[in-house]
Design a protein around this motif. Structure first.
Motif, PDB file in Angstrom:
ATOM      1  N   LYS A   1       3.644 -13.510  -0.876  1.00  0.00           N
ATOM      2  CA  LYS A   1       4.734 -13.402   0.101  1.00  0.00           C
ATOM      3  C   LYS A   1       4.209 -13.122   1.501  1.00  0.00           C
ATOM      4  N   ALA A   2       3.168 -12.312   1.611  1.00  0.00           N
ATOM      5  CA  ALA A   2       2.599 -12.047   2.936  1.00  0.00           C
ATOM      6  C   ALA A   2       2.038 -13.325   3.546  1.00  0.00           C
ATOM      7  N   THR A   3       1.422 -14.167   2.721  1.00  0.00           N
ATOM      8  CA  THR A   3       0.916 -15.453   3.214  1.00  0.00           C
ATOM      9  C   THR A   3       2.063 -16.323   3.713  1.00  0.00           C
ATOM     10  N   GLU A   4       3.136 -16.400   2.945  1.00  0.00           N
ATOM     11  CA  GLU A   4       4.296 -17.186   3.372  1.00  0.00           C
ATOM     12  C   GLU A   4       4.847 -16.690   4.711  1.00  0.00           C
TER      13      GLU A   4
ATOM     14  N   ALA B   1      -2.401 -12.689   8.766  1.00  0.00           N
ATOM     15  CA  ALA B   1      -3.723 -13.231   9.112  1.00  0.00           C
ATOM     16  C   ALA B   1      -4.812 -12.703   8.183  1.00  0.00           C
ATOM     17  N   ARG B   2      -4.718 -11.435   7.805  1.00  0.00           N
ATOM     18  CA  ARG B   2      -5.703 -10.805   6.915  1.00  0.00           C
ATOM     19  C   ARG B   2      -5.002  -9.798   6.020  1.00  0.00           C
ATOM     20  N   ILE B   3      -5.570  -9.614   4.825  1.00  0.00           N
ATOM     21  CA  ILE B   3      -5.119  -8.556   3.928  1.00  0.00           C
ATOM     22  C   ILE B   3      -6.340  -7.760   3.510  1.00  0.00           C
ATOM     23  N   GLN B   4      -6.253  -6.447   3.711  1.00  0.00           N
ATOM     24  CA  GLN B   4      -7.332  -5.548   3.314  1.00  0.00           C
ATOM     25  C   GLN B   4      -6.875  -4.715   2.114  1.00  0.00           C
TER      26      GLN B   4
ATOM     27  N   PRO C   1       4.942  -3.091   3.242  1.00  0.00           N
ATOM     28  CA  PRO C   1       4.175  -3.925   4.174  1.00  0.00           C
ATOM     29  C   PRO C   1       4.821  -5.279   4.437  1.00  0.00           C
ATOM     30  N   LEU C   2       5.503  -5.825   3.420  1.00  0.00           N
ATOM     31  CA  LEU C   2       6.192  -7.104   3.614  1.00  0.00           C
ATOM     32  C   LEU C   2       7.378  -6.955   4.559  1.00  0.00           C
TER      33      LEU C   2
END
Length: 240
Positions: A96-99, A103-106, A226-227
């Motif tokens: 879902k964050a990609t959609e 830019a980055r996920i840590q 976060p979403l």
């Protein structure tokens, strides 16, 4: 709309290439045939129109056509630093964050983390989440693939790896100002795992330059908070 495939290779009009294994399997499942159109992207921006040239049992060859310059990416570069939720929720968060345009996920391990990874297992999970991000880009029309960083502890990340040129926000369940507007540039949003960040961890984040921010009076799950922040920023729901 033609199916889209990510190809981690430089693309050029008139060139021919074999699709990577994942894309080849997808093309086989879709029962594509020679002459069928597809869309390719290499993560550098824009799309390439292409055509299936040959369908083998394991190899799918394509011929690349015209380049289409388009940029559906966010003007704001958002990094989500998340205390990894357990079970399959991290997969869903990455998708879902990609959609939504991250830019980055840590991925982080925190004091209250249920999911704990290290060594080879951590790297395999990172590779899996990177593949989830690629698939979400193919589906959603993104032309750049977000980076899934190696798993770190929160303490090590705060000490060594926080982007220096970004605004820093920690999502807090304590009384805090509303989520700030970030109209351009870069922002890092830190969010805890199930149970949230410990008081010591939140204090350490504040000491590292993170400003506390609230998403409202309700307590959101580790994969929701976060979403929610990303959705607000990606939709331009706040003004500077």
């Amino acid at each position: 709309m033609p199916p889209r495939f990510f190809v981690d290779l430089p693309l050029a009009a008139g060139a021919s290439l074999s699709l990577p294994p994942g894309a080849s399997r997808h093309a086989q499942v879709l029962r594509l045939q020679p002459g069928d159109p597809v869309t390719l992207f290499d993560g550098s921006g824009g799309d390439w129109q292409a055509e299936i040239a040959e369908m083998g049992r394991k190899v799918v060859d394509v011929t690349i056509g015209a380049f289409e310059a388009r940029d559906p990416e966010l003007a704001l570069a958002v990094t989500l630093a998340v205390g990894m939720p357990a079970n399959e929720r991290m997969d869903d968060l990455v998708e879902k964050a990609t959609e939504l345009g991250v830019a980055r996920i840590q991925p982080l391990m925190c004091e209250r983390s249920v999911l704990r990874l290290s060594g080879e297992r951590a790297e395999k999970k990172r590779e899996h989440w990177q593949a989830v991000a690629v698939s979400a880009c193919e589906q959603s029309g993104r032309t750049r693939v977000p980076v899934i960083e190696p798993v770190r502890t929160l303490a090590a990340w705060l000490r060594e790896a926080v982007p220096a040129d970004a605004r820093r926000v920690v999502l807090s369940t304590s009384e805090s100002p509303p989520l700030p507007a970030v109209p351009a540039g870069a922002v890092v949003a830190l969010s805890g795992p199930e149970g949230g960040l410990s008081p010591a961890e939140e204090q350490a984040a504040r000491g590292a330059g993170f400003e506390p921010a609230s998403l409202g009076p309700r307590v959101l799950r580790a994969d929701t908070a976060p979403l929610a922040a990303l959705a607000i920023w990606s939709l331009g729901g706040l003004t500077a």
